[in-house]
Write an enzyme that holds these catalytic residues in place. Structure first.
Site, PDB file in Angstrom:
ATOM      1  N   GLU A 140       0.064  -1.057   5.530  1.00 23.38           N
ATOM      2  CA  GLU A 140       1.263  -0.613   6.293  1.00 23.38           C
ATOM      3  C   GLU A 140       1.170   0.754   6.983  1.00 23.38           C
ATOM      4  OE1 GLU A 140       5.257   0.726   7.633  1.00 23.38           O
ATOM      5  OE2 GLU A 140       4.074   1.359   5.980  1.00 23.38           O
TER       6      GLU A 140
ATOM      7  N   ASP B 198       0.766  -1.075   0.156  1.00 21.85           N
ATOM      8  CA  ASP B 198       0.114  -0.080  -0.083  1.00 21.85           C
ATOM      9  C   ASP B 198       0.888   1.259   0.008  1.00 21.85           C
ATOM     10  OD1 ASP B 198       0.838  -0.719   2.586  1.00 21.85           O
ATOM     11  OD2 ASP B 198      -0.581   0.806   3.398  1.00 21.85           O
TER      12      ASP B 198
ATOM     13  N   ASP C 186      12.192  -1.562   3.393  1.00 22.34           N
ATOM     14  CA  ASP C 186      11.193  -0.419   3.592  1.00 22.34           C
ATOM     15  C   ASP C 186      11.801   0.735   4.414  1.00 22.34           C
ATOM     16  OD1 ASP C 186       8.924   0.920   3.460  1.00 22.34           O
ATOM     17  OD2 ASP C 186       7.909  -0.028   5.221  1.00 22.34           O
TER      18      ASP C 186
ATOM     19  N   HIS D 163       6.144   9.923   1.328  1.00 21.67           N
ATOM     20  CA  HIS D 163       4.887  10.817   1.671  1.00 21.67           C
ATOM     21  C   HIS D 163       4.796  12.291   1.376  1.00 21.67           C
ATOM     22  CE1 HIS D 163       4.477   7.599   5.288  1.00 21.67           C
ATOM     23  NE2 HIS D 163       4.793   7.018   4.274  1.00 21.67           N
TER      24      HIS D 163
END
Ligand code: ZN
Length: 382
Positions: free
Chosen positions: A141, A79, A165, A354
């Site tokens: 996640e 995701d 990650d 992000h």
């Protein structure tokens, strides 16, 4: 061993498949097909139902070529955060970026692409000896590590996990924080703001006094806290009787996290205790309602743990300077450690995640691919 151009092609494919949390269906389908073509046994678990998502975690197994090699779990999440629909990746010489209207989704599709590349290489090259590999491509996640939390690790053979990650392929995350998340509802007393404000208690003012006194931001080298005020539009002519504070606190030390939460609580209690009005002989006070929960537990894997030594040795073999680090963010590795696995988190080249200017550093992306490929080979050679 890895085919870098193919790995770049995979990440470009993946970022163009929309996969906001709970909406990972298209990525899951792509991966199920690709993993089967690469000789894996693939299933999807029930995590999707538990979190009202369209798909569960994608779990795959690739049998080892020689007995006696401990299985290894490789994991990345499918995701992305928002806004992640209709990503148009732009490839430049040294990077892939978004076109500026969305995130890129290199967090964590870069990790997914690396794992897929490893599996494809092992499938094509029957001269490479390797142990059993297990793969977990998780969902949700970004909204609380939900896919990992609902993953049944008792169905996995692996006791060690390499999560892909984080940012730099020259950093192996072996220490990550404990995190609590909380909601405080500060209750005051309504009154007309123009006619009789003295009959009211402003919950916003009580909250503001508490917040001004609270430890927030960077509290110490290992501890942070942040909060938002979350109430909808309201009339300004009424003294507000409610103020909702939602936030988080994290620390590498569980004890410092507890101390931070205590301090946040006592700032609210103190501010509420000072807010009193007496009406018709009766005292009215502000009061605070709290919900607080552990979002995830921290971990600290020592440098001499076999998994850490394996990854460090693989990097050394490829001439990549790798150091173990602590970070302030959580990942699925926190959950895997909590569930009894030993899990560390290697960077994949993700940058400015992000944000709309997110990009993927292709040099680091290649390095991470080489490190993981070498880990798989060294594990079989050990
Ligand atoms: Zn991520």
């Amino acid at each position: 061993m890895i085919n870098f151009e193919r790995m770049v092609g995979t990440v470009l494919d993946l970022v163009q498949l929309d996969s906001h949390s709970r909406e990972e269906g298209r990525v899951a389908e792509y991966l199920v097909r690709a993993l089967r073509e690469a000789g894996c046994e693939v299933t999807t678990d029930d995590a999707g139902k538990a979190v009202s998502g369209v798909t569960g975690n994608v779990i795959a197994r690739l049998p080892g070529r020689r007995p006696g090699i401990a299985p290894l779990l490789l994991s990345s999440h499918m995701d992305t955060v928002t806004p992640g629909r209709g990503v148009h990746p732009v490839r430049e010489t040294d990077r892939i970026r978004s076109d500026g209207t969305t995130i890129l989704g290199g967090d964590d599709k870069s990790g997914v692409a690396i794992i897929l590349e490893i599996v494809r290489c092992l499938h094509e090259r029957d001269d490479i000896v390797h142990g059993p590999l297990e793969i977990a491509f998780t969902i949700c996640e970004e909204i609380g590590l939900l896919g990992a939390k609902h993953l049944d690790v008792s169905r996995l053979a692996s006791r060690e996990a390499l999560v892909l990650d984080s940012s730099h392929a020259t950093r192996l995350v072996t220490r990550a924080p404990y995190a609590d998340r909380y909601t405080f509802r500060v209750h005051g007393r309504e009154a007309h703001a123009g006619i009789c404000p003295e009959r009211g208690i402003s919950a916003v003012r009580v909250a503001a006094q508490a917040i001004a006194a609270m430890p927030l931001g960077r509290i110490d080298p290992e501890t942070t806290a942040n909060l938002v005020i979350e109430d909808g539009p309201r009339p300004t002519n009424i003294v507000p009787n409610l103020c909702t504070i939602r936030g988080e606190a994290r620390s590498l030390s569980e004890e410092r996290l507890a101390r931070t939460m205590e301090s946040i609580r006592s700032c609210l209690a103190d501010a509420a205790a000072r807010a009193v009005v007496t009406l018709e002989g009766r005292q009215h006070r502000a009061w605070v309602e709290e919900t607080c929960e552990r979002e995830y537990d921290g971990y600290h894997i020592p440098d001499d743990a076999p998994l850490v030594r394996l990854v460090m040795s693989a990097a050394r073999a490829r001439g990549i300077p790798l150091e173990t680090v602590a970070i302030g963010g959580g990942s699925d590795a926190n959950v895997f450690n909590r569930k009894g696995l030993t899990a560390v988190n290697l960077g994949t080249g993700q940058r400015d995640v992000h944000t709309l200017w997110e990009w993927l550093d292709l040099a680091d992306f290649r390095r991470a691919g080489e490190i993981v490929a070498t880990c798989v080979q060294e594990r079989a050679a050990a």
